[in-house]
Design an enzyme around this catalytic site. Sequence first.
Site, PDB file in Angstrom:
ATOM      1  N   THR B 156     116.099  45.625 107.114  1.00 44.94           N
ATOM      2  CA  THR B 156     117.329  46.433 107.228  1.00 44.94           C
ATOM      3  C   THR B 156     116.919  47.910 107.239  1.00 44.94           C
ATOM      4  OG1 THR B 156     117.693  46.258 104.846  1.00 44.94           O
ATOM      5  CG2 THR B 156     118.930  44.757 106.246  1.00 44.94           C
ATOM      6  N   LYS B 182     111.723  41.443 102.707  1.00 42.28           N
ATOM      7  CA  LYS B 182     112.402  42.659 103.145  1.00 42.28           C
ATOM      8  C   LYS B 182     113.026  43.339 101.928  1.00 42.28           C
ATOM      9  CE  LYS B 182     116.223  43.555 103.651  1.00 42.28           C
ATOM     10  NZ  LYS B 182     117.493  44.000 102.914  1.00 42.28           N
ATOM     11  N   THR B 193     117.998  44.058  96.597  1.00 44.53           N
ATOM     12  CA  THR B 193     118.377  43.636  97.955  1.00 44.53           C
ATOM     13  C   THR B 193     117.095  43.249  98.585  1.00 44.53           C
ATOM     14  OG1 THR B 193     120.204  45.124  98.243  1.00 44.53           O
ATOM     15  CG2 THR B 193     119.331  44.181 100.231  1.00 44.53           C
ATOM     16  N   GLU B 280     113.041  53.508  99.699  1.00 40.69           N
ATOM     17  CA  GLU B 280     113.796  54.500 100.475  1.00 40.69           C
ATOM     18  C   GLU B 280     113.386  55.915 100.088  1.00 40.69           C
ATOM     19  OE1 GLU B 280     117.680  51.751 101.535  1.00 40.69           O
ATOM     20  OE2 GLU B 280     117.789  53.075  99.816  1.00 40.69           O
ATOM     21  N   ASN B 404     120.766  57.056 101.747  1.00 45.68           N
ATOM     22  CA  ASN B 404     121.871  56.358 101.094  1.00 45.68           C
ATOM     23  C   ASN B 404     123.206  57.057 101.241  1.00 45.68           C
ATOM     24  OD1 ASN B 404     120.823  53.866  99.929  1.00 45.68           O
ATOM     25  ND2 ASN B 404     119.339  55.278  99.052  1.00 45.68           N
ATOM     26  N   SER B 409     126.874  54.720 108.288  1.00 45.48           N
ATOM     27  CA  SER B 409     127.309  55.380 109.534  1.00 45.48           C
ATOM     28  C   SER B 409     126.357  55.097 110.676  1.00 45.48           C
ATOM     29  CB  SER B 409     127.476  56.868 109.297  1.00 45.48           C
ATOM     30  OG  SER B 409     126.330  57.399 108.678  1.00 45.48           O
TER      31      SER B 409
END
Lengths: 409, 409
Positions: B156, B182, B193, B280, B404, B409
């Site tokens: 993702t 992932k 996640t 991230e 984040n 979007s």
Amino acid sequence: MPVNLTSPVAAQLLPVAGVSLGIAEAGIKRADRKDLLVMLLSQGTRVAGVFTTNRFCAAPVTVAKEHLAHTDGIRALLVNTGNANAGTGEQGMKDARASCAALAGLLGCKANQILPYSTGVIMEPLPIAKIAAGLPAAVANVKTDNWYDAAHAIMTTDIVAKAISKQVVIDGVTVTITGIAKGSGMIHPNMATMLGYIATDASITQPLLQQMVSASCNRSFNCITVDGDTSTNDALMLIATGKSGAAEIVSADSKVYTQMLAAVTEVATYLAQAIVRDGEGATKFITIKMEGGMNEEECKKIGYAIAHSPLVKTAFFASDPNLGRILAAIGYAGVSDLDVEKLKVYLDDVLVAEHGGRAASYQEEDGQRVMQQSDITIRVVLNRGAVNATLWTCDFSYDYVKINASYRS
Amino acid sequence: MPVNLTSPVAAQLLPVAGVSLGIAEAGIKRADRKDLLVMLLSQGTRVAGVFTTNRFCAAPVTVAKEHLAHTDGIRALLVNTGNANAGTGEQGMKDARASCAALAGLLGCKANQILPYSTGVIMEPLPIAKIAAGLPAAVANVKTDNWYDAAHAIMTTDIVAKAISKQVVIDGVTVTITGIAKGSGMIHPNMATMLGYIATDASITQPLLQQMVSASCNRSFNCITVDGDTSTNDALMLIATGKSGAAEIVSADSKVYTQMLAAVTEVATYLAQAIVRDGEGATKFITIKMEGGMNEEECKKIGYAIAHSPLVKTAFFASDPNLGRILAAIGYAGVSDLDVEKLKVYLDDVLVAEHGGRAASYQEEDGQRVMQQSDITIRVVLNRGAVNATLWTCDFSYDYVKINASYRS
């Protein structure tokens, strides 16, 4: 920029009879900055406080607790910014005691009649010589109408000074309460890089003063969080000089105690919320209302899970109603028998989630409208019991990272 | 960019006899993106797994657990990205079941022989029609040497695919283990996640397979954190086809079980660390070694307090040895009888703190040197007992906020 928070107006900050404040530039971290505050207290003043629960508590916290426990009456508080005197070992304790001794020498009292407070960088030795050299100037300029400057002298990464006054009539006598606070990062209950000083000219017995400061703290400073970090240095002090002439408050069951507690809590809540509104990098002020919990613990558990989630906080920064992140935080808060089918989540007046998922009535544009506001309330109705709790936090922005990635430089 | 992590090499990913993988572009969230993975398993394959503890667990998690408990043998796993089917209530459950039924129809098996997995946005309805429409293409292109593409199909916000193979000789027979995973945000133990699939052609009894996946997870995926958020969708699955011809592993006390557990844990640890390295916005990979604790719980409590502190994480991002923030985190971790005088803190080989403060030998330039590295170890020696624990995390950068604040979007 602070969220719906403006600087206090000097003329609206009322002197408290029996308290005078002096400020100096001691050059603790850098030159040309007010970094030293002395609060002189008239004889007979009572002081009570609550302190950080961090095991690495700073030397001044340890010394202040000692002095509160064994004193002939507190005569002054000494606050320095620019250095926290935390993680400084034995030398830190010596330095904290030396700062008290230096001020006691100037005032002609004992060292254990002084309470020391430090805030700033951790693990750097306290520049005690600079503090000692700065003290005479601070003592020389003490005034009773100096709360505005005092609020500024205790700021570190704060953008706006935090101060407020309130008056209440107790048994026909007007009593004044004035409070100042500092803090904008490392804010978490129990508590934060947060210093708060609330003074009143009311008269309150020592045990009731302690009860009042604890109770008001539990409904104010212990309900806020910016980043979940609990500082080594937090303290909230409640000072009662007794100079108003109002009768002494002697019973927790009295109407006057309840009145006074409410007023002190109001001042403390304003200051606590001001810290969140000035949270490092904050662009949104978020109220988290938990309703219908079985006990306060589970309400706060879930509330803090939401408040601490970086994913929730960045979604608020983006004004993005990514509400699944709130549900996820509720789900991992650690309430093991939580029935997610039963709870409801609202964003202001908009019902967002029920029956374990998105509410059928929910429209993205309604969520979007609320997310554009700078003050937002998340309301979680647990439908498990009758206990409510409210917390306050802020969002998580680029500027939080920027401020904290460069704080020492 | 990922910290010291490169994309897997397709030729180094070994097929596992009995597992074939097919991929499709179902257009779940956007077009032209591989977002559907089907793993077909040969008859007799055993599957065990560990799942998120989030109370708002996603519909596919509930369904996968059901199917594992009451099945005639799992024949396929179905993974979609782009939508987590979490916080979707009753409709979400229907959709998860429908996806299993759709694949079962194509394969000629029962719906409870399919395990479903979803990852992506929370609280949006699963586009079940798109998934059903994409399945025939995925089934049509299954191959055994498709692990590289499979690792890509489940990504993702991951920048780099995570995959690794390992071979061990069990009783003279070569056994293959290949794993993919992932995840890069919302990563926290118990779990994240995070989706992980480890397959082997070894033969292991069902109870031992469950024991093995739990034990390996506790030493790998349950020791990582990126942002402290526990996802609604995590799953780590261990698949044993038994096609290698090696004798069945039937006892937890056997040498072959120990050998196999070590190999699976090694694969799981590589994948778990890869998730943190691709965290991230990560620019630093941080190993937190806790030594000399009284029990694992207190080691992990303190380790996670350090790992979750936004102040610590931003200091690492800034390469600033602002070590007081580490001490503060240790202090508020909630170990109430912690004696901070006794513990030592190291940054790689540099002794940073002892006797409750900065170590006398500590030089800022030594700390600065270590902080410049991209891989850094914080070692906390508690001197309270004999238990150790290791966690892995990453720093906190502008890019974390950016990713984040714009994910939807």
